[in-house]
Design an enzyme around this catalytic site. Structure first.
Site, mmCIF file in Angstrom:
data_model
loop_
_atom_site.group_PDB
_atom_site.id
_atom_site.type_symbol
_atom_site.label_atom_id
_atom_site.label_comp_id
_atom_site.label_asym_id
_atom_site.label_seq_id
_atom_site.Cartn_x
_atom_site.Cartn_y
_atom_site.Cartn_z
ATOM 1 N N ASN A 10 0.890 -1.187 0.017
ATOM 2 C CA ASN A 10 -0.066 0.038 -0.063
ATOM 3 C C ASN A 10 1.105 1.324 0.004
ATOM 4 O O ASN A 10 1.367 1.690 1.221
ATOM 5 C CB ASN A 10 -0.929 0.027 1.088
ATOM 6 C CG ASN A 10 -1.789 1.275 1.252
ATOM 7 O OD1 ASN A 10 -1.583 2.087 0.395
ATOM 8 N ND2 ASN A 10 -2.826 1.115 2.102
ATOM 9 N N GLY A 210 -12.337 5.554 9.706
ATOM 10 C CA GLY A 210 -11.028 5.619 10.121
ATOM 11 C C GLY A 210 -10.828 7.318 9.972
ATOM 12 O O GLY A 210 -11.424 8.169 10.136
ATOM 13 N N ARG A 241 -10.558 15.666 5.993
ATOM 14 C CA ARG A 241 -11.560 16.117 5.150
ATOM 15 C C ARG A 241 -12.684 16.564 5.419
ATOM 16 O O ARG A 241 -13.435 15.818 6.409
ATOM 17 C CB ARG A 241 -11.512 14.711 3.879
ATOM 18 C CG ARG A 241 -10.203 14.564 3.331
ATOM 19 C CD ARG A 241 -10.398 13.154 2.477
ATOM 20 N NE ARG A 241 -9.397 12.245 3.088
ATOM 21 C CZ ARG A 241 -9.615 10.918 2.778
ATOM 22 N NH1 ARG A 241 -10.344 10.517 1.850
ATOM 23 N NH2 ARG A 241 -8.649 9.954 3.170
ATOM 24 N N ASP A 282 -6.862 13.193 15.401
ATOM 25 C CA ASP A 282 -7.017 11.745 16.040
ATOM 26 C C ASP A 282 -8.203 11.767 17.219
ATOM 27 O O ASP A 282 -8.182 12.633 17.978
ATOM 28 C CB ASP A 282 -5.483 11.665 16.865
ATOM 29 C CG ASP A 282 -5.418 10.216 17.419
ATOM 30 O OD1 ASP A 282 -6.234 9.740 18.139
ATOM 31 O OD2 ASP A 282 -4.332 9.631 17.068
ATOM 32 N N ARG A 284 -8.807 9.820 19.632
ATOM 33 C CA ARG A 284 -8.434 9.642 20.989
ATOM 34 C C ARG A 284 -8.226 11.186 21.434
ATOM 35 O O ARG A 284 -8.441 11.425 22.597
ATOM 36 C CB ARG A 284 -7.254 8.808 21.217
ATOM 37 C CG ARG A 284 -7.391 7.328 20.677
ATOM 38 C CD ARG A 284 -6.143 6.614 20.709
ATOM 39 N NE ARG A 284 -5.382 6.891 19.323
ATOM 40 C CZ ARG A 284 -4.360 6.474 18.860
ATOM 41 N NH1 ARG A 284 -3.990 5.262 19.368
ATOM 42 N NH2 ARG A 284 -3.682 6.754 17.906
ATOM 43 N N GLU A 333 -13.738 0.295 15.041
ATOM 44 C CA GLU A 333 -13.597 -0.821 15.888
ATOM 45 C C GLU A 333 -13.136 -0.439 17.425
ATOM 46 O O GLU A 333 -13.161 -1.199 18.084
ATOM 47 C CB GLU A 333 -12.244 -1.615 15.240
ATOM 48 C CG GLU A 333 -12.543 -1.911 13.769
ATOM 49 C CD GLU A 333 -11.164 -2.545 13.026
ATOM 50 O OE1 GLU A 333 -10.503 -2.811 13.950
ATOM 51 O OE2 GLU A 333 -11.155 -2.623 12.086
ATOM 52 N N ASN A 334 -12.613 0.727 17.621
ATOM 53 C CA ASN A 334 -11.960 1.058 18.654
ATOM 54 C C ASN A 334 -12.663 2.031 19.410
ATOM 55 O O ASN A 334 -12.520 2.349 20.779
ATOM 56 C CB ASN A 334 -10.752 1.691 18.612
ATOM 57 C CG ASN A 334 -9.599 0.557 18.028
ATOM 58 O OD1 ASN A 334 -9.718 -0.477 18.642
ATOM 59 N ND2 ASN A 334 -9.246 0.786 16.726
ATOM 60 N N GLU A 384 -7.927 -5.217 4.831
ATOM 61 C CA GLU A 384 -7.739 -5.008 3.613
ATOM 62 C C GLU A 384 -6.427 -5.831 2.886
ATOM 63 O O GLU A 384 -6.769 -6.314 1.703
ATOM 64 C CB GLU A 384 -7.837 -3.717 3.170
ATOM 65 C CG GLU A 384 -8.935 -3.070 3.656
ATOM 66 C CD GLU A 384 -8.925 -1.256 3.830
ATOM 67 O OE1 GLU A 384 -9.184 -0.833 2.634
ATOM 68 O OE2 GLU A 384 -8.166 -0.823 4.899
#
Length: 402
Positions: A10, A210, A241, A282, A284, A333-334, A384
């Site tokens: 990637n 994400g 974005r 971020d 978090r 997910e988190n 992925e």
């Protein structure tokens, strides 16, 4: 050694993420990250099992970065020339109208990938650089492009068509392409697998949240709508974005703020979203600021959730019946707070989140809705790299028409 491993690459503008994957067993044999390519001091982190090896020093370009990665593989006992690599799978962001499935890369395909650079100028040149480097370093191994847009290639005409002059749209390939398709396809397939059902039986909403974020509506295993469009800018609020905005803002900023095209493009892609509203991208950090009472951070969170809920509602209407809603990717997910806020107050539609299940820390696929909930809410880690590896090896072993 039987050639069953796949090297997945990637390639970003100044980085390369990679994994050596066993597509059958589903494990990453090794993985790593090359960072700060072209800068005064680059960094490579290479992981094999519990062992991590790091290198620092200038990395001139992508070829030099991959060359050092190959050296690290050899140093850690996995010389790629003899490790049984059956294919190299490349994540390519945009397939345009031309590519709707994994594709063996030859000179003509590479030239077409270069031609598509204007559809994703932040990503495509880097994707091409990674391909060129890998072809040079592994000239006898088949190289496969797996396109982020492929899963959404068959969107219904009403979902993929923008309401602009039809001739202009045809001439310039302007339509909704969608992105994160490899993730949406993998995750929706995992949900069907977990439920022991044929994907054709299910209506699903998948939320890939994400730093980049997108949602999809999937009916019977086929995508019928998605939030990203011609480029990965449209749709949900993201880390940097803007997602959906009034398109007139572009011209307005050019007129009243004397911003040129590149400046506005940079604003909307790199300095908007959560970062533009709060100063951090971020989640978090955003959560910490919200807990401290930061007003800008709270607004950023509320705007993010507002947009997300708007699309969840739209896809509920579009699908008519929703069987599952799935959260995936880093935030999905988190971040239990995001998940709870996204689905709050939807009990009347059979959608709810069990607080204990949602707050439980886990890295595996799991249900977070209450027992016997009409709509099953999942958290499913995306993979992925595994999806790309399997697609690449499948094509190499059966290169004829699918």
């Amino acid at each position: 050694m039987t050639a069953t491993l796949v090297l997945v690459i990637n390639s970003g503008s100044s980085s390369i993420k990679y994994q050596l994957v066993d597509p059958v067993g589903g494990d990453a044999v090794a993985s790593g990250l090359v960072e700060r390519i072209g800068e005064p001091e680059g960094h490579i982190r290479h992981k094999v099992g519990e062992r991590t090896v790091e290198r620092r020093g200038r990395i001139a370009d992508h070829t030099e970065g991959l060359r050092q990665v190959f050296d690290l593989f050899a140093e850690t006992g996995q010389d790629l020339a003899s490790a049984g690599v059956g294919a190299v799978g490349h994540r390519v962001v945009h397939g345009g109208e031309e590519f709707n499935a994994p594709t063996l890369i030859d000179d003509d395909v590479l030239a077409e990938i270069h031609r598509l650079r204007e559809l994703a100028p932040l990503h495509m040149p880097a994707n091409a650089a990674g391909i060129e480097s890998a072809r040079e370093l592994l000239p006898d191994v088949p190289q496969v492009a797996v396109f982020d847009t492929a899963f959404f290639n068959g969107l219904p005409a009403a979902a993929r068509t923008y309401a602009i002059d039809a001739k202009v749209a045809r001439e310039h390939g302007i339509r909704r392409y969608g992105f994160h398709g490899t993730s949406h396809e993998f995750v929706s397939g995992r949900v069907a697998e977990i439920l022991g059902k044929d994907p054709a039986e299910l209506n699903q909403i998948v939320l890939h949240l994400g730093n980049g974020a997108s949602a999809s509506a999937i009916r019977g295993g086929r995508a019928v709508d998605t939030t990203m469009g011609l480029t990965p800018l449209e749709g949900l609020v993201m880390g940097t974005r803007s997602g959906d905005i009034d398109p007139a803002i572009f011209g307005y900023l050019q007129r009243v703020a004397s911003m040129d095209t590149d400046s506005v493009d940079d604003l909307l892609n790199r300095n908007s979203g959560i970062k533009g509203l709060s100063g951090v991208n971020d989640f978090r950090e955003l959560g910490e600021l919200v807990e401290l009472g930061d007003v800008a951070a709270k607004l950023a969170f509320d705007v993010y959730i507002h947009r997300l809920r708007r699309y969840i509602g739209a896809y509920m209407v579009e699908l008519g019946r929703v069987d599952t809603i799935t959260f995936t990717a880093g935030v999905g997910e988190n971040d239990a707070v995001v998940r709870a806020a996204a689905l709050a107050g939807l009990e009347g539609y059979g959608i709810s989140v069990d607080e204990a299940r949602n707050n439980a820390k886990s890295k595996v696929a799991r249900v977070i809705s209450p027992v016997a909930s009409p709509v099953i809410v999942f958290v499913v880690p995306t993979n992925e790299e595994l999806a790309i590896a399997r697609a690449a090896l499948r094509l190499v072993r059966n290169p004829g028409p699918s």
